[in-house]
Design a protein around this motif. Structure first.
Motif, PDB file in Angstrom:
ATOM      1  N   PHE A  22     -15.907   7.664  -7.265  1.00  0.00           N
ATOM      2  CA  PHE A  22     -16.134   6.269  -7.662  1.00  0.00           C
ATOM      3  C   PHE A  22     -17.514   5.900  -7.141  1.00  0.00           C
ATOM      4  CE2 PHE A  22     -11.447   6.415  -7.141  1.00  0.00           C
ATOM      5  CZ  PHE A  22     -11.064   6.048  -8.422  1.00  0.00           C
ATOM      6  N   ASN A  49     -18.771   7.267  -3.797  1.00  0.00           N
ATOM      7  CA  ASN A  49     -17.608   7.575  -2.952  1.00  0.00           C
ATOM      8  C   ASN A  49     -16.757   8.675  -3.596  1.00  0.00           C
ATOM      9  OD1 ASN A  49     -15.469   7.489  -1.214  1.00  0.00           O
ATOM     10  ND2 ASN A  49     -14.784   5.428  -1.808  1.00  0.00           N
ATOM     11  N   ALA A  70     -13.524  10.264  -3.895  1.00  0.00           N
ATOM     12  CA  ALA A  70     -12.147   9.921  -3.503  1.00  0.00           C
ATOM     13  C   ALA A  70     -11.282  11.173  -3.411  1.00  0.00           C
ATOM     14  CB  ALA A  70     -11.558   8.944  -4.514  1.00  0.00           C
ATOM     15  N   PRO A  85      -4.203   9.494   5.903  1.00  0.00           N
ATOM     16  CA  PRO A  85      -4.693   8.194   6.351  1.00  0.00           C
ATOM     17  C   PRO A  85      -5.056   7.290   5.173  1.00  0.00           C
ATOM     18  CG  PRO A  85      -6.115   9.996   7.145  1.00  0.00           C
ATOM     19  CD  PRO A  85      -5.097  10.599   6.233  1.00  0.00           C
ATOM     20  N   ASN A  86      -5.267   6.007   5.447  1.00  0.00           N
ATOM     21  CA  ASN A  86      -5.717   5.081   4.408  1.00  0.00           C
ATOM     22  C   ASN A  86      -7.003   5.604   3.786  1.00  0.00           C
ATOM     23  OD1 ASN A  86      -4.681   2.495   6.596  1.00  0.00           O
ATOM     24  ND2 ASN A  86      -3.708   2.997   4.688  1.00  0.00           N
ATOM     25  N   ALA A 127      -7.379   8.256   1.962  1.00  0.00           N
ATOM     26  CA  ALA A 127      -7.478   9.725   1.932  1.00  0.00           C
ATOM     27  C   ALA A 127      -7.562  10.279   0.506  1.00  0.00           C
ATOM     28  CB  ALA A 127      -6.271  10.347   2.638  1.00  0.00           C
ATOM     29  N   GLY A 128      -7.080   9.509  -0.467  1.00  0.00           N
ATOM     30  CA  GLY A 128      -7.139   9.965  -1.858  1.00  0.00           C
ATOM     31  C   GLY A 128      -5.772  10.244  -2.472  1.00  0.00           C
ATOM     32  N   LYS A 129      -4.688   9.810  -1.820  1.00  0.00           N
ATOM     33  CA  LYS A 129      -3.334  10.084  -2.317  1.00  0.00           C
ATOM     34  C   LYS A 129      -3.077   9.381  -3.652  1.00  0.00           C
ATOM     35  CE  LYS A 129      -1.558   8.292   1.446  1.00  0.00           C
ATOM     36  NZ  LYS A 129      -2.800   7.901   2.165  1.00  0.00           N
ATOM     37  N   THR A 142      -5.200   8.058  -5.759  1.00  0.00           N
ATOM     38  CA  THR A 142      -6.124   8.527  -6.804  1.00  0.00           C
ATOM     39  C   THR A 142      -5.616   9.857  -7.370  1.00  0.00           C
ATOM     40  OG1 THR A 142      -7.911   7.441  -5.605  1.00  0.00           O
ATOM     41  CG2 THR A 142      -8.556   8.987  -7.317  1.00  0.00           C
ATOM     42  N   HIS A 199       3.518   6.485   4.504  1.00  0.00           N
ATOM     43  CA  HIS A 199       2.876   6.511   5.821  1.00  0.00           C
ATOM     44  C   HIS A 199       3.930   6.655   6.915  1.00  0.00           C
ATOM     45  CE1 HIS A 199      -1.112   5.550   4.420  1.00  0.00           C
ATOM     46  NE2 HIS A 199      -0.605   4.611   3.663  1.00  0.00           N
TER      47      HIS A 199
HETATM   48  N1  LIG Z   1     -10.741   1.964  -8.623  1.00  0.00           N
HETATM   49  C1  LIG Z   1     -11.489   2.300  -7.574  1.00  0.00           C
HETATM   50  N2  LIG Z   1     -12.785   1.969  -7.524  1.00  0.00           N
HETATM   51  C2  LIG Z   1     -13.565   2.319  -6.467  1.00  0.00           C
HETATM   52  N3  LIG Z   1     -13.114   3.024  -5.400  1.00  0.00           N
HETATM   53  C3  LIG Z   1     -11.825   3.382  -5.404  1.00  0.00           C
HETATM   54  C4  LIG Z   1     -10.946   3.042  -6.476  1.00  0.00           C
HETATM   55  N4  LIG Z   1      -9.713   3.532  -6.193  1.00  0.00           N
HETATM   56  C5  LIG Z   1      -9.822   4.148  -5.004  1.00  0.00           C
HETATM   57  N5  LIG Z   1     -11.078   4.060  -4.532  1.00  0.00           N
HETATM   58  C6  LIG Z   1     -11.579   4.646  -3.281  1.00  0.00           C
HETATM   59  O1  LIG Z   1     -11.167   5.996  -3.256  1.00  0.00           O
HETATM   60  C7  LIG Z   1     -10.768   6.370  -1.942  1.00  0.00           C
HETATM   61  C8  LIG Z   1      -9.339   6.901  -1.991  1.00  0.00           C
HETATM   62  O2  LIG Z   1      -8.475   5.822  -2.271  1.00  0.00           O
HETATM   63  P1  LIG Z   1      -6.922   6.022  -2.513  1.00  0.00           P
HETATM   64  O3  LIG Z   1      -6.363   4.689  -2.926  1.00  0.00           O
HETATM   65  O4  LIG Z   1      -6.699   7.165  -3.402  1.00  0.00           O
HETATM   66  O5  LIG Z   1      -6.410   6.397  -1.039  1.00  0.00           O
HETATM   67  P2  LIG Z   1      -4.948   6.459  -0.445  1.00  0.00           P
HETATM   68  O6  LIG Z   1      -4.839   7.762   0.276  1.00  0.00           O
HETATM   69  O7  LIG Z   1      -3.937   6.198  -1.501  1.00  0.00           O
HETATM   70  O8  LIG Z   1      -4.987   5.278   0.611  1.00  0.00           O
HETATM   71  P3  LIG Z   1      -3.829   4.291   1.169  1.00  0.00           P
HETATM   72  O9  LIG Z   1      -2.965   5.120   2.070  1.00  0.00           O
HETATM   73  O10 LIG Z   1      -4.624   3.279   1.931  1.00  0.00           O
HETATM   74  O11 LIG Z   1      -3.097   3.708   0.001  1.00  0.00           O
HETATM   75  C9  LIG Z   1     -10.950   5.147  -1.059  1.00  0.00           C
HETATM   76  O12 LIG Z   1     -12.208   5.266  -0.420  1.00  0.00           O
HETATM   77  C10 LIG Z   1     -10.977   4.005  -2.040  1.00  0.00           C
HETATM   78  O13 LIG Z   1     -11.799   2.957  -1.575  1.00  0.00           O
END
Ligand SMILES: Nc1ncnc2c1ncn2[C@@H]1O[C@H](COP(=O)(O)OP(=O)(O)OP(=O)(O)O)[C@@H](O)[C@H]1O
Length: 270
Positions: A29, A32, A34, A53-54, A56-58, A60, A208
């Protein structure tokens, strides 16, 4: 799959017998990254936990696997079929729990479930019968005729879960399914999911809550910085330790002396 970091190993062919086989999945993104070349096999009939962790990319990753988000690179296969070659076919096999802001909350719970079933090609009579079964299973009978917009957070979560299940998918993908669900409903839901996996369905949850993953899941993948840092059965990943301790070792991030000097229990006001 044994503990195995398959990052970047795109040459390693996807497993056509897996419920989900991911190779070199990548999503950026802006600047970044992801998801950074993530590879993983999820066996049929497993109850698979994705932890990390928050950020981490799960989510996505799950969005790319379920056909909601296009990957920049890499491959995701569902039961041997490339998700992105026939995304509609993949969506029929998978049940994805919608986020509360993605549902038509001006419908009643019953209407929403019947709608979800009919959207998947079910006849109204069959969808209605299953909707009533699901409302009973999730203790939502009394709220069947109430608009979802008037549901509590936990009730909304349950109706979202029910709408992912109504077409009896072969794979269920659930992002934080137990968050804000009360203990009784949570226990019922766990029973439903365990029975579903026992009969050959595959459940993928992101969570989590490590204790929950350790108790319910057969397998776990630890995701960090858009990659899998460990994956396998719970025992393989935990390596004889508490899963939470193992998770902290794998992802790091604990501050040696987490200390906020000004957070002093209000002494300054005394
Ligand atoms: N639509 C988007 N636009 C821009 N950045 C995004 C978008 N979706 C996710 N990200 C970024 O991609 C990275 C992974 O996000 P993701 O939501 O996949 O993590 P996660 O592991 O599910 O986190 P959490 O446990 O906090 O839900 C993060 O840095 C997030 O800010």
């Amino acid at each position: 799959m044994s503990i195995d970091n398959m990052q970047g190993n795109v040459a390693f062919p996807p497993n056509p017998h897996a419920a989900v086989s991911i190779r070199g999945l990548f999503k950026r993104f802006g600047n970044n990254i992801a998801v950074n070349g993530l590879s993983l096999d999820i066996p049929v009939g497993s109850f698979y936990g994705l932890v990390g962790p928050n950020g981490a990319g799960k989510t996505t990753t799950l969005n790319m696997v379920t056909g909601l988000l296009t990957p920049d690179a890499g491959l995701a296969m569902i039961l041997g079929a490339d998700v992105w070659r026939n995304v509609n076919a993949a969506k029929r096999i998978i049940g994805v729990m919608p986020q509360p802001d993605q549902i038509f909350d001006r419908l009643t719970g019953l209407q929403l479930l019947v709608y979800a079933g009919m959207l998947r090609g079910m006849k109204r009579t069959e969808a209605t019968a299953r909707a009533r079964d699901l409302l009973a299973a999730f203790d939502l009978n009394a709220a069947a005729g109430t608009m979802v917009t008037d549901y509590s957070a936990g009730m909304t979560k349950k109706i979202c879960l029910a709408s992912a299940m109504i077409h009896s998918p072969r794979i269920l993908v659930l992002d934080e399914p137990f968050e804000s669900v009360d203990p009784v409903s949570s226990a019922n839901l766990k029973d439903i999911l365990i029975e579903y996996a026992r009969t050959g369905g595959t459940v993928i949850i992101s969570s989590h809550v490590m204790a929950l993953v350790e108790k319910m899941c057969t397998h776990v993948a630890v995701v960090n910085n858009g990659q899998v840092c460990a994956a396998g059965t719970i025992d393989q990943v935990a390596q004889g330790e508490d899963l939470e301790d193992r998770f902290l070792q794998l992802v790091g991030g604990r501050h040696e002396a987490a200390h906020l000097s000004w957070l002093d229990g209000g002494k300054a006001l005394a």
